[in-house]
Write an enzyme that holds these catalytic residues in place. Structure first.
Site, PDB file in Angstrom:
ATOM      1  N   GLY A  46       0.848  -1.184   0.000  1.00  0.00           N
ATOM      2  CA  GLY A  46       0.000   0.000   0.000  1.00  0.00           C
ATOM      3  C   GLY A  46       0.883   1.233   0.000  1.00  0.00           C
ATOM      4  N   GLN A  51       3.229   9.987   1.077  1.00  0.00           N
ATOM      5  CA  GLN A  51       4.517   9.282   1.120  1.00  0.00           C
ATOM      6  C   GLN A  51       5.397   9.568  -0.101  1.00  0.00           C
ATOM      7  OE1 GLN A  51       2.621   5.282   2.220  1.00  0.00           O
ATOM      8  NE2 GLN A  51       4.620   5.225   3.227  1.00  0.00           N
ATOM      9  N   CYS A  95       6.353   0.105   7.205  1.00  0.00           N
ATOM     10  CA  CYS A  95       5.956   1.275   6.425  1.00  0.00           C
ATOM     11  C   CYS A  95       7.126   1.647   5.530  1.00  0.00           C
ATOM     12  CB  CYS A  95       5.613   2.418   7.372  1.00  0.00           C
ATOM     13  SG  CYS A  95       5.074   3.917   6.527  1.00  0.00           S
ATOM     14  N   LEU A  96       6.833   1.910   4.249  1.00  0.00           N
ATOM     15  CA  LEU A  96       7.913   2.277   3.316  1.00  0.00           C
ATOM     16  C   LEU A  96       8.598   3.576   3.734  1.00  0.00           C
ATOM     17  CD1 LEU A  96       6.272   1.399  -0.130  1.00  0.00           C
ATOM     18  CD2 LEU A  96       7.962   0.073   1.159  1.00  0.00           C
ATOM     19  N   HIS A 137      -4.008   1.406   7.690  1.00  0.00           N
ATOM     20  CA  HIS A 137      -2.657   1.974   7.724  1.00  0.00           C
ATOM     21  C   HIS A 137      -2.536   3.121   6.705  1.00  0.00           C
ATOM     22  CE1 HIS A 137       1.915   1.392   7.912  1.00  0.00           C
ATOM     23  NE2 HIS A 137       1.750   2.169   6.865  1.00  0.00           N
ATOM     24  N   GLU A 138      -3.017   2.881   5.481  1.00  0.00           N
ATOM     25  CA  GLU A 138      -2.864   3.901   4.427  1.00  0.00           C
ATOM     26  C   GLU A 138      -3.756   5.113   4.682  1.00  0.00           C
ATOM     27  OE1 GLU A 138      -0.335   3.630   2.715  1.00  0.00           O
ATOM     28  OE2 GLU A 138       0.017   1.505   3.102  1.00  0.00           O
ATOM     29  N   HIS A 141      -2.297   7.508   7.026  1.00  0.00           N
ATOM     30  CA  HIS A 141      -1.290   8.408   6.443  1.00  0.00           C
ATOM     31  C   HIS A 141      -1.924   9.732   5.999  1.00  0.00           C
ATOM     32  CE1 HIS A 141       2.589   6.393   6.229  1.00  0.00           C
ATOM     33  NE2 HIS A 141       2.053   5.293   5.765  1.00  0.00           N
TER      34      HIS A 141
HETATM   35 NI    NI Z   1       2.989   3.434   5.750  1.00  0.00          NI
END
Ligand code: NI
Length: 174
Positions: A46, A51, A95-96, A137-138, A141
């Site tokens: 995701g 991000q 998380c990226l 999670h997304e 963000h």
């Molecule tokens: Ni993340």
């Protein structure tokens, strides 16, 4: 199409409230294509627009469900969680934007999300288990919330220590 650099913890864009998309113009469509390409390149499940430094309420998710013929791959514009199950469960998240570390996070088992698709059609979807986790999670963000905000202070300290050590080691490699 292009990949875009993923911003890391410490970048203020990760902590701001993203703006609603008001017009599905070519810029938003390009953003979505780039989000998919970046997510694939980074091998994520995701990715949220903040991000890649774009404070707009757009996410892509690809929870890679084997039993889903479509692969579960979707882009959501202005997504909103309208219902959480009372049942909650813990599961591992990374998380990226905080690469190299992960931790167990408690989330609702099931959610209902309202959003728009890329044609501007309203859609509602119900998710359970891992896809519901990825969506929560997304969507977090978009409100400037990271998974490390949803774990205990002790667990957060440990994750951040591990993360900083990894970053230092990477820096040391030159
Ligand atoms: Ni993340």
């Amino acid at each position: 199409m292009a990949t875009r650099p993923v911003v890391l913890l410490g970048d203020p864009v990760l902590r701001q409230e993203a703006r609603e998309v008001e017009e599905l113009d070519e810029g938003v469509r390009t953003l979505v294509r780039d989000l998919f390409e970046t997510m694939d390149h980074e091998e994520g499940v995701g990715l949220a627009a903040p991000q890649v430094g774009v404070p707009l309420r757009v996410i892509v998710v690809d929870p890679r469900l084997e039993d889903d013929p479509e692969g579960g791959r979707i882009a959501l514009v202005n997504p909103r969680i309208v219902e959480h199950s009372k049942a909650r469960e813990r599961g591992r998240e990374g998380c990226l934007s905080i690469p190299g570390v992960d931790e167990m996070v408690e989330r609702a088992v099931g959610i209902t999300v309202e959003a728009m698709d890329l044609e501007g059609n309203p859609l509602e979807l119900r998710a359970e288990g891992f896809p519901a986790r990825v969506l929560q999670h997304e969507i977090d963000h978009l409100d400037g919330i990271l998974y490390i905000d949803r774990i205990s202070p002790l667990a957060r300290d440990l994750v951040l220590k591990r993360y900083r050590r990894l970053r230092e080691e990477e820096g040391g490699k030159g």
